[in-house]
Design a protein around this motif. Sequence first.
Motif, PDB file in Angstrom:
ATOM      1  N   GLU B  58       0.911  -1.225   0.007  1.00 29.61           N
ATOM      2  CA  GLU B  58      -0.112  -0.148  -0.099  1.00 29.61           C
ATOM      3  C   GLU B  58       0.919   1.374  -0.062  1.00 29.61           C
ATOM      4  OE1 GLU B  58      -2.870  -0.435   3.213  1.00 29.61           O
ATOM      5  OE2 GLU B  58      -3.442  -2.509   2.355  1.00 29.61           O
ATOM      6  N   THR B  59       0.272   2.286  -0.767  1.00 26.70           N
ATOM      7  CA  THR B  59       1.006   3.549  -0.660  1.00 26.70           C
ATOM      8  C   THR B  59       1.028   4.128   0.556  1.00 26.70           C
ATOM      9  OG1 THR B  59       0.472   3.764  -2.910  1.00 26.70           O
ATOM     10  CG2 THR B  59       1.092   5.644  -1.851  1.00 26.70           C
ATOM     11  N   VAL B  60       2.341   4.800   0.884  1.00 26.71           N
ATOM     12  CA  VAL B  60       2.229   5.513   2.302  1.00 26.71           C
ATOM     13  C   VAL B  60       3.085   6.778   1.996  1.00 26.71           C
ATOM     14  CG1 VAL B  60       2.059   3.729   3.975  1.00 26.71           C
ATOM     15  CG2 VAL B  60       4.224   3.927   2.946  1.00 26.71           C
ATOM     16  N   THR B  61       2.757   7.679   2.758  1.00 24.77           N
ATOM     17  CA  THR B  61       3.653   9.017   2.645  1.00 24.77           C
ATOM     18  C   THR B  61       3.837   9.342   3.994  1.00 24.77           C
ATOM     19  OG1 THR B  61       1.890  10.585   2.964  1.00 24.77           O
ATOM     20  CG2 THR B  61       1.928   9.771   0.578  1.00 24.77           C
ATOM     21  N   LEU B 135       9.280  -0.326   4.036  1.00 29.44           N
ATOM     22  CA  LEU B 135       9.083   0.532   3.186  1.00 29.44           C
ATOM     23  C   LEU B 135       9.778   0.456   1.880  1.00 29.44           C
ATOM     24  CD1 LEU B 135       8.651   3.910   5.364  1.00 29.44           C
ATOM     25  CD2 LEU B 135       6.831   2.338   4.427  1.00 29.44           C
ATOM     26  N   THR B 136       9.414   0.291   0.561  1.00 27.63           N
ATOM     27  CA  THR B 136      10.170   0.304  -0.612  1.00 27.63           C
ATOM     28  C   THR B 136       9.263   1.081  -1.537  1.00 27.63           C
ATOM     29  OG1 THR B 136      10.833  -1.332  -2.395  1.00 27.63           O
ATOM     30  CG2 THR B 136       8.736  -1.687  -1.189  1.00 27.63           C
ATOM     31  N   GLN B 141      11.321   6.818  -6.338  1.00 25.49           N
ATOM     32  CA  GLN B 141      10.611   7.098  -4.906  1.00 25.49           C
ATOM     33  C   GLN B 141      11.739   6.913  -4.066  1.00 25.49           C
ATOM     34  OE1 GLN B 141       7.333   4.493  -5.298  1.00 25.49           O
ATOM     35  NE2 GLN B 141       5.773   6.442  -5.228  1.00 25.49           N
ATOM     36  N   VAL B 142      12.383   6.124  -4.124  1.00 29.46           N
ATOM     37  CA  VAL B 142      13.479   5.511  -2.926  1.00 29.46           C
ATOM     38  C   VAL B 142      14.373   6.720  -3.064  1.00 29.46           C
ATOM     39  CG1 VAL B 142      15.021   3.960  -1.874  1.00 29.46           C
ATOM     40  CG2 VAL B 142      12.784   3.275  -2.887  1.00 29.46           C
ATOM     41  N   SER B 143      15.098   7.036  -4.191  1.00 30.13           N
ATOM     42  CA  SER B 143      16.296   7.793  -4.245  1.00 30.13           C
ATOM     43  C   SER B 143      15.875   9.409  -3.879  1.00 30.13           C
ATOM     44  CB  SER B 143      16.880   7.610  -5.596  1.00 30.13           C
ATOM     45  OG  SER B 143      15.983   7.698  -6.764  1.00 30.13           O
ATOM     46  N   ALA B 144      14.352   9.702  -4.315  1.00 32.26           N
ATOM     47  CA  ALA B 144      14.039  10.742  -3.667  1.00 32.26           C
ATOM     48  C   ALA B 144      14.106  11.062  -2.268  1.00 32.26           C
ATOM     49  CB  ALA B 144      12.702  11.151  -4.331  1.00 32.26           C
TER      50      ALA B 144
END
Lengths: 188, 207
Positions: B58-61, B135-136, B141-144
């Motif tokens: 699931e998307t998480v912020t 978290l992945t 996304q990860v490098s940001a």
Amino acid sequence: MARACCGSGARDWFAALTGSLMALLIAGTFAAVADSASEEAIAIEEAWARPMPTGRELGAGYVTLRNAGDIADRLVAASTPRAERTELHETTVIDDVMRMRPLDGGIEIEPGGSIEMAPGGLHIMFLGVAEPFSAGERIELRLEFEQAGERTVVLEVRARPNGDSHHGNTHGDADHGHAHGEEGDHAH
Amino acid sequence: MSLRKLRIFLWVSVAFVAGLSLALVISDDVRERILHTGGGEGVAAIGGPFELVDHRGETVTHEDFLGQPAVYFFGFTHCPDICPTTLFEITSWIQELGEEVDDLRFAFVTVDPERDGPEVVAQYLQAFDERIVGLTGTPEQVSAMAENWRVYVRKVPLEDGDGGDYTVDHTASVYLMDSDGRFFGTIAFGEADDNALAKLRRLAQEG
């Protein structure tokens, strides 16, 4: 007379045979003593490995090696029936950056010195492990030394090392050529 | 005619630059957004927004992590030494502190999203305390996130590895963030347990 003649011939044969056997025995004993001497020079302690998370086919093991001998020895290879591939690695944490590199030349143990493998330092890496190690298991590990030859130890599988001083390793401030001061954008 | 156009263009440019400079000088908000200076509160500008995928897919912020202090560790599942060491340590800290850290959240962020999809991360985390969230995300996304959080990440090929095997050099510290998502401190790799426990207690009480 004939008896004496024949008897003495048999005695000669017997003496020669006994002599050779004794010589062989003595030589063998010396060889064995010499062998065990070089073997005993290396003591292996604190052998343990980490349990592997399910589905992970890799992990790390740690041993402490003491060289009581007069000459330097070198751990050149390790293997276990439980892993397809076993490599000697070193992890460094410099300026808060973790780096891991294979040690292709093996690990030298100076005479009278010791190598203490530990998380964040030297370790034995297992790759291609079909059945992940789980806590409480005992893993057979073969270590190959340049001088002491092949030795077998048992790694205890546990989540954390024994004792408190489990970080870093003391290998006589050896010269593994860490890349100090490399560029990097990271926090402290 | 063309000279006149050029003059107008230049004056507009001057006005734009002047306006921007003025905005930077007088507005904390603009300064923070453009220069990431953290509003001059004396807190290092580590952290910030992220959008990732958790180990359930699931998307998480970052907003999902606001309201409670949080503990982040960056690593990857093909890491045999430091990563399990730190995750086992975090697990033992959680057990040791018990109720004291009930309000803290814990996250493992992979720096190797190509190999560490949500299922791989979920399976990996079964070995550790169940409160650690994985978290992945996409590599972008990860490098940001790594960039905003000042996390060093560098892929390094392993020479004798078959089939493009690689390791990932990465920041080893555990990040402590307060309930507003601001940087609170770090626990270095190999830091004594007593120190780590004290820092987590302080984070739970003051963060």
